[in-house]
Design a protein around this motif. Structure first.
Motif, PDB file in Angstrom:
ATOM      1  N   HIS A 190      -2.695 -31.841 -16.331  1.00 52.80           N
ATOM      2  CA  HIS A 190      -1.245 -31.707 -16.458  1.00 52.80           C
ATOM      3  C   HIS A 190      -0.644 -31.028 -15.227  1.00 52.80           C
ATOM      4  N   GLU A 191      -1.396 -30.123 -14.569  1.00 49.70           N
ATOM      5  CA  GLU A 191      -0.896 -29.478 -13.352  1.00 49.70           C
ATOM      6  C   GLU A 191      -0.844 -30.485 -12.204  1.00 49.70           C
ATOM      7  N   ILE A 192      -1.861 -31.344 -12.136  1.00 43.31           N
ATOM      8  CA  ILE A 192      -1.867 -32.385 -11.104  1.00 43.31           C
ATOM      9  C   ILE A 192      -0.706 -33.348 -11.335  1.00 43.31           C
ATOM     10  N   HIS A 193      -0.503 -33.731 -12.588  1.00 44.09           N
ATOM     11  CA  HIS A 193       0.557 -34.679 -12.912  1.00 44.09           C
ATOM     12  C   HIS A 193       1.930 -34.109 -12.575  1.00 44.09           C
ATOM     13  N   GLU A 194       2.127 -32.838 -12.804  1.00 45.47           N
ATOM     14  CA  GLU A 194       3.404 -32.205 -12.468  1.00 45.47           C
ATOM     15  C   GLU A 194       3.685 -32.282 -10.967  1.00 45.47           C
ATOM     16  N   GLU A 195       2.652 -32.079 -10.151  1.00 50.42           N
ATOM     17  CA  GLU A 195       2.835 -32.174  -8.697  1.00 50.42           C
ATOM     18  C   GLU A 195       3.099 -33.614  -8.269  1.00 50.42           C
ATOM     19  N   LEU A 196       2.470 -34.570  -8.933  1.00 45.67           N
ATOM     20  CA  LEU A 196       2.745 -35.967  -8.610  1.00 45.67           C
ATOM     21  C   LEU A 196       4.193 -36.332  -8.922  1.00 45.67           C
ATOM     22  N   LEU A 197       4.684 -35.842 -10.026  1.00 42.56           N
ATOM     23  CA  LEU A 197       6.085 -36.105 -10.367  1.00 42.56           C
ATOM     24  C   LEU A 197       7.025 -35.497  -9.335  1.00 42.56           C
ATOM     25  N   ARG A 198       6.640 -34.377  -8.763  1.00 47.15           N
ATOM     26  CA  ARG A 198       7.487 -33.699  -7.776  1.00 47.15           C
ATOM     27  C   ARG A 198       7.665 -34.538  -6.517  1.00 47.15           C
ATOM     28  N   VAL A 199       6.653 -35.343  -6.166  1.00 43.62           N
ATOM     29  CA  VAL A 199       6.738 -36.171  -4.950  1.00 43.62           C
ATOM     30  C   VAL A 199       6.765 -37.650  -5.311  1.00 43.62           C
ATOM     31  N   ALA A 200       7.272 -37.965  -6.493  1.00 45.89           N
ATOM     32  CA  ALA A 200       7.243 -39.352  -6.991  1.00 45.89           C
ATOM     33  C   ALA A 200       8.050 -40.304  -6.117  1.00 45.89           C
ATOM     34  N   ASP A 201       9.004 -39.814  -5.346  1.00 46.65           N
ATOM     35  CA  ASP A 201       9.746 -40.688  -4.447  1.00 46.65           C
ATOM     36  C   ASP A 201       8.894 -41.216  -3.301  1.00 46.65           C
ATOM     37  N   SER A 202       7.772 -40.511  -3.029  1.00 46.23           N
ATOM     38  CA  SER A 202       6.949 -40.853  -1.867  1.00 46.23           C
ATOM     39  C   SER A 202       5.602 -41.452  -2.227  1.00 46.23           C
ATOM     40  N   VAL A 203       5.142 -41.251  -3.461  1.00 45.23           N
ATOM     41  CA  VAL A 203       3.802 -41.717  -3.819  1.00 45.23           C
ATOM     42  C   VAL A 203       3.829 -42.497  -5.124  1.00 45.23           C
ATOM     43  N   GLU A 204       2.759 -43.249  -5.334  1.00 43.45           N
ATOM     44  CA  GLU A 204       2.517 -43.918  -6.606  1.00 43.45           C
ATOM     45  C   GLU A 204       1.069 -43.676  -6.982  1.00 43.45           C
ATOM     46  N   TRP A 205       0.761 -43.767  -8.254  1.00 43.13           N
ATOM     47  CA  TRP A 205      -0.588 -43.428  -8.677  1.00 43.13           C
ATOM     48  C   TRP A 205      -1.001 -44.208  -9.909  1.00 43.13           C
ATOM     49  N   VAL A 206      -2.315 -44.272 -10.087  1.00 40.77           N
ATOM     50  CA  VAL A 206      -2.892 -44.804 -11.312  1.00 40.77           C
ATOM     51  C   VAL A 206      -3.860 -43.761 -11.852  1.00 40.77           C
ATOM     52  N   GLU A 207      -3.967 -43.714 -13.179  1.00 36.09           N
ATOM     53  CA  GLU A 207      -4.891 -42.784 -13.813  1.00 36.09           C
ATOM     54  C   GLU A 207      -6.157 -43.538 -14.184  1.00 36.09           C
ATOM     55  N   LEU A 208      -7.281 -43.049 -13.697  1.00 44.79           N
ATOM     56  CA  LEU A 208      -8.560 -43.715 -13.891  1.00 44.79           C
ATOM     57  C   LEU A 208      -9.333 -43.080 -15.045  1.00 44.79           C
ATOM     58  N   GLU A 209     -10.130 -43.883 -15.712  1.00 45.24           N
ATOM     59  CA  GLU A 209     -11.069 -43.330 -16.678  1.00 45.24           C
ATOM     60  C   GLU A 209     -12.180 -42.603 -15.918  1.00 45.24           C
ATOM     61  N   GLY A 210     -12.845 -41.671 -16.571  1.00 46.42           N
ATOM     62  CA  GLY A 210     -13.838 -40.849 -15.906  1.00 46.42           C
ATOM     63  C   GLY A 210     -14.849 -41.624 -15.092  1.00 46.42           C
ATOM     64  N   GLY A 211     -15.413 -42.680 -15.668  1.00 46.38           N
ATOM     65  CA  GLY A 211     -16.429 -43.453 -14.978  1.00 46.38           C
ATOM     66  C   GLY A 211     -15.892 -44.291 -13.832  1.00 46.38           C
ATOM     67  N   GLN A 212     -14.562 -44.483 -13.792  1.00 49.25           N
ATOM     68  CA  GLN A 212     -13.964 -45.323 -12.748  1.00 49.25           C
ATOM     69  C   GLN A 212     -13.712 -44.570 -11.450  1.00 49.25           C
ATOM     70  N   VAL A 213     -13.685 -43.231 -11.490  1.00 46.54           N
ATOM     71  CA  VAL A 213     -13.298 -42.464 -10.307  1.00 46.54           C
ATOM     72  C   VAL A 213     -14.233 -42.756  -9.146  1.00 46.54           C
ATOM     73  N   ALA A 214     -15.534 -42.621  -9.372  1.00 44.29           N
ATOM     74  CA  ALA A 214     -16.496 -42.848  -8.300  1.00 44.29           C
ATOM     75  C   ALA A 214     -16.499 -44.315  -7.869  1.00 44.29           C
ATOM     76  N   GLN A 215     -16.452 -45.222  -8.833  1.00 49.26           N
ATOM     77  CA  GLN A 215     -16.529 -46.646  -8.518  1.00 49.26           C
ATOM     78  C   GLN A 215     -15.337 -47.106  -7.698  1.00 49.26           C
ATOM     79  N   ARG A 216     -14.133 -46.728  -8.110  1.00 47.51           N
ATOM     80  CA  ARG A 216     -12.925 -47.170  -7.394  1.00 47.51           C
ATOM     81  C   ARG A 216     -12.835 -46.523  -6.014  1.00 47.51           C
ATOM     82  N   THR A 217     -13.221 -45.254  -5.922  1.00 47.45           N
ATOM     83  CA  THR A 217     -13.203 -44.587  -4.620  1.00 47.45           C
ATOM     84  C   THR A 217     -14.206 -45.233  -3.677  1.00 47.45           C
TER      85      THR A 217
END
Length: 592
Positions: free
Chosen positions: A390-417
Motif C-alpha cells: 500500500h505504501e508503494i501504491h501510494e507513491e505510484l499514485l503520486r506520480v501517476a501523470d508520469s508512469v503506468e504500472w501493472v501488478e504482478l502475481e508473486g511468481g510473475q515478478v522474476a519471470q517478467r523481469t
C-alpha cells in the motif's frame, strides 16, 4: 540485552571545515563520515541503516537522528528501553594527551605547534570528548540518556567486531587498516576463544597511514579524497603493474614486523610537489588520461605491496587459517584478492560494512558480546527499511501523470523481469529491506544484460551519469560462480569485496560485466541469502543462457542509494532507466 550502536557527530562538518579547511574537494576529510545506526538484541543485529539513505546526503557525518529513530521504531521500542548506547570512537583524556605529545614532538616552529594544539583542543572539547558525545545524543534526540549507559568503543575494535561478527565469530587473525582511528591507522592481531589480542609490533600510527596516502594520490588525480578512491582503483586496471614504482622506492619503507612508514607530506602543496617530482609531471600533464592511469597503477601497486607485506607477517605471527580484514582499505577489492592468493591464509573475510558504515554495527556487537555462532539464517546485509504494497501504491499514485504500472502475481515478478532483461533494457530492482553499506546489493539495484558489449557505456552515460572508464559488477548464483570466474581460494563472494578473472570461455559472453583487464567484482547469492534475486537469476539464465546479470547500485553519481519507493521513482524519472520493479509492481514511463 538491547544495544544501540551509532556513528556520527552533529558538529563534524562545521568544525573540520573551520579548523582544517575540509570543504569542497576535501569535504569528506573528517571524522564520523558514513554515519549510521544499528540495533542488536541479545547479540544479534536486527536492524541497521545508514543515515545517508534517510537524509539523502551522501557520506554524511551528521548525527544519525533519522537512523536512530528508524532502528528503534522498526522493532517497536523506545530509547529508554535501550541498555547500552555504543559509540565507535574512544577519545579519552589519555588519548588527548597522546595527541598533544605527538604535536609537540613534531619538527615545526613553536607557533605552529601552539596552533595545532589549539585546533585539537577545540575539536576535543566540541566533539570528541565523552561529555561532548553524550551531550550531542541528548540534544539531537531529546532523550536524557543516562551517562553510565554510554559506552565508547575504540574505532578499530568496532571495525574488528563488525567483521568478526559477520564472518561467524570464530577464531581468526585480523587486520584493520583505514585512514585513522584515535591515534593509529592500522592494527593486526588475532581473536581466539573470543579474546582479542593486538600484535603491538605491527601497529601503524596516523602519520604513516597508507589509506591517507592513497587519498592524497586520489586528490592529486583530480578526485575527491575519502570518497573516490575506488575510481583510482578502477583506473589502475588500464595499465600493467609498474616495472619501477617510485612510491615504493622513495615514499614507503617496509619493516620486518609487518609495519611500515610512509613519507608523504601532510600539506597539500608539499605532496603535490613531491608527486610532480616522482612522476615527472606538471599541472597540465596531470589532466592527461594516460598519465592518470599510470599514477593510479602505481598507487594501486603500492597498496597491494604493503598489504601483502602485512598479511605475510600476520600469518607468520598467528598461524590461524582465516583472516578478517576490515577498515577503509578493505574496500579495495583488487588488493583483497591479491592478498589472499599471495598469503598462507586459506580464506580472507571482508564484510559489507568494511568501511566506516560498519563501525555502528561493530560497536553494537562489542557491547552485546560477540556470539560464537549465528542464527540458522546467518548474517544478512538486508537490515534496513522495507515497504508494504500500500505504501508503494501510494507513491505510484503520486506520480501517476508520469508512469503506468501493472501488478504482478508473486511468481510473475522474476519471470517478467527476466523477459525485459533479455533485451537491451535497464531495469531498476527494488525489493524487501534495504541493504547496508556500499558492498552489498540485490534489493536496491540497477540490473541489465551483460551480454551486450555497449551496456556499460549506456548505463554510465544515460543512467548513472559517471565517468566512462567505470566498470560494472555481475551478480551470479553462488553455485554457478566457479563455472564462470577463476575463484582461486574463494568459494563465495556475497559482498562484492573481491575481484576475479572471467574465464576465457565467458569473456565474449558477458562483455558488459568485464573490466578492461578481464576481471569482475562479483556478488554471489543463494536462494537463502536473497530468494527473489535468486529466482530472477534462475529465470534469466533459463531464458537467455547468460549466467549472470550486470548489477549496480540504484542511484546516480553523487547521490545515496535509494531507500524508499519515492527515492526509486524519482531516480527512475530523471534517468533513462527503462522500467522499475518495485515489489510486485512493474512500472514504466508514459509515452511523452
Amino acid at each position: 540485552m538491547i544495544v544501540l550502536g551509532y556513528n556520527g557527530f552533529s558538529r563534524s562538518s562545521e568544525l573540520f571545515e573551520r579548523l582544517y579547511g575540509a570543504t569542497g574537494v576535501d569535504r569528506h576529510l573528517l571524522m564520523g563520515h558514513d554515519a549510521a545506526a544499528a540495533l542488536s538484541v541479545d547479540g544479534e543485529v536486527v536492524a541497521a541503516v545508514e543515515e545517508e539513505r534517510l537524509n539523502r546526503d551522501k557520506k554524511t557525518s551528521d548525527f544519525p537522528v533519522n537512523a536512530v529513530g528508524w532502528c528503534t521504531e522498526s522493532i517497536g521500542i523506545r530509547l529508554d528501553q535501550v541498555d547500552v548506547f555504543a559509540f565507535p570512537w574512544k577519545f579519552t583524556s589519555a588519548v588527548a594527551e597522546e595527541m598533544i605529545a605527538g604535536i609537540c614532538a613534531r619538527d615545526m616552529p613553536v607557533e605552529a605547534k601552539f596552533d595545532h594544539v589549539r585546533r585539537v583542543g577545540e575539536l576535543y572539547t566540541g566533539m570528541l570528548s565523552r561529555s561532548a558525545v553524550h551531550d550531542d545524543f541528548v540534544r539531537r534526540t531529546g532523550f536524557e540518556m543516562d551517562p553510565n549507559k554510554l559506552l565508547l568503543v575504540p574505532h578499530h575494535l568496532a571495525h574488528l567486531m563488525c567483521g568478526s561478527y559477520l564472518a561467524g565469530g570464530g577464531d581468526a587473525a585480523f587486520l584493520v587498516s583505514d585512514g585513522r582511528a584515535e591515534t593509529l591507522s592500522s592494527v593486526m592481531g588475532e581473536v581466539r576463544d573470543g579474546v582479542v589480542s593486538v600484535f603491538d609490533r605491527g601497529t601503524v600510527d596516523v602519520d604513516n597511514s597508507l589509506a591517507l596516502a592513497y587519498g592524497k594520490i586520489t586528490r592529486y588525480l583530480g578526485f575527491v579524497p575519502n570518497n573516490d578512491e575506488y575510481k583510482v582503483m578502477g583506473l589502475a586496471a588500464y595499465a600493467p603493474p609498474p616495472l619501477r614504482n617510485p612510491l615504493l622506492a622513495r615514499a614507503v619503507r617496509l619493516r620486518e614486523d609487518g609495519s611500515y612508514t610512509v613519507s608523504i607530506p601532510g600539506d597539500r602543496r608539499a605532496y603535490y610537489a613531491l608527486f610532480d617530482h616522482l612522476f615527472e609531471a606538471d599541472p597540465a600533464k596531470r589532466e592527461e588520461f594516460g598519465f592518470r592511469v599510470k599514477v593510479a597503477s602505481m598507487a594501486q601497486h603500492m597498496v597491494e605491496a604493503v598489504t601483502v607485506h602485512q598479511t605475510r607477517a600476520l600469518a607468520a605471527a598467528s598461524g590461524l587459517d582465516t583472516l578478517v580484514f576490515e577498515g577503509g582499505l578493505a574496500l579495495n577489492c583488487v588488493s583483497n584478492t591479491k592478498m589472499l592468493e599471495r598469503s598462507p591464509f586459506a580464506d580472507i573475510e571482508v564484510s559489507f560494512g568494511a568501511g566506516d558504515s560498519g563501525v555502528a554495527i561493530g560497536a553494537a556487537v562489542y557491547a552485546g558480546g560477540l556470539p560464537r555462532r549465528h542464527s540458522p539464517a546467518g548474517p544478512t546485509p538486508y537490515l534496513g527499511p522495507a515497504y508494504e504494497d500500500h505504501e508503494i501504491h501510494e507513491e505510484l499514485l503520486r506520480v501517476a501523470d508520469s508512469v503506468e504500472w501493472v501488478e504482478l502475481e508473486g511468481g510473475q515478478v522474476a519471470q517478467r523481469t527476466a523477459e525485459l532483461l533479455s533485451e537491451k533494457k535497464v531495469v531498476g530492482w527494488f525489493q524487501g529491506r534495504a541493504e547496508y553499506g556500499p558492498r552489498a546489493l540485490g534489493n536496491r539495484s540497477i540490473l541489465a544484460n551483460p551480454a551486450f558489449g555497449d551496456i556499460k557505456d549506456i548505463i554510465n552515460l544515460r543512467v548513472k551519469h559517471r565517468e566512462p572508464f567505470r566498470p560494472f559488477a555481475p551478480v551470479i548464483l553462488e553455485s554457478e560462480a566457479p563455472r564462470v570466474f577463476e575463484m582461486g581460494k574463494k568459494r563465495r563472494s556475497p559482498y562484492m569485496t573481491f575481484v576475479f578473472p572471467v574465464k576465457d570461455d565467458y569473456r565474449d559472453r558477458i562483455p558488459g560485466a568485464c573490466h578492461v583487464d578481464g576481471t569482475a567484482r562479483i556478488q554471489t547469492v543463494t536462494p537463502r541469502s536473497n530468494p527473489e534475486l535468486a529466482r530472477l537469476l534462475e529465470a534469466f539464465s533459463g531464458q537467455t543462457g547468460v549466467p549472470c546479470l550486470l548489477n549496480t547500485s540504484f542511484n546516480v553519481a553523487g547521490e545515496p542509494i535509494v531507500c524508499s519507493p519515492q527515492d526509486a521513482l524519482e531516480c527512475f524519472l530523471k534517468t533513462e532507466i527503462d522500467h522499475v520493479v518495485i515489489g510486485r509492481y512493474l512500472v514504466s514511463k508514459k509515452s511523452g
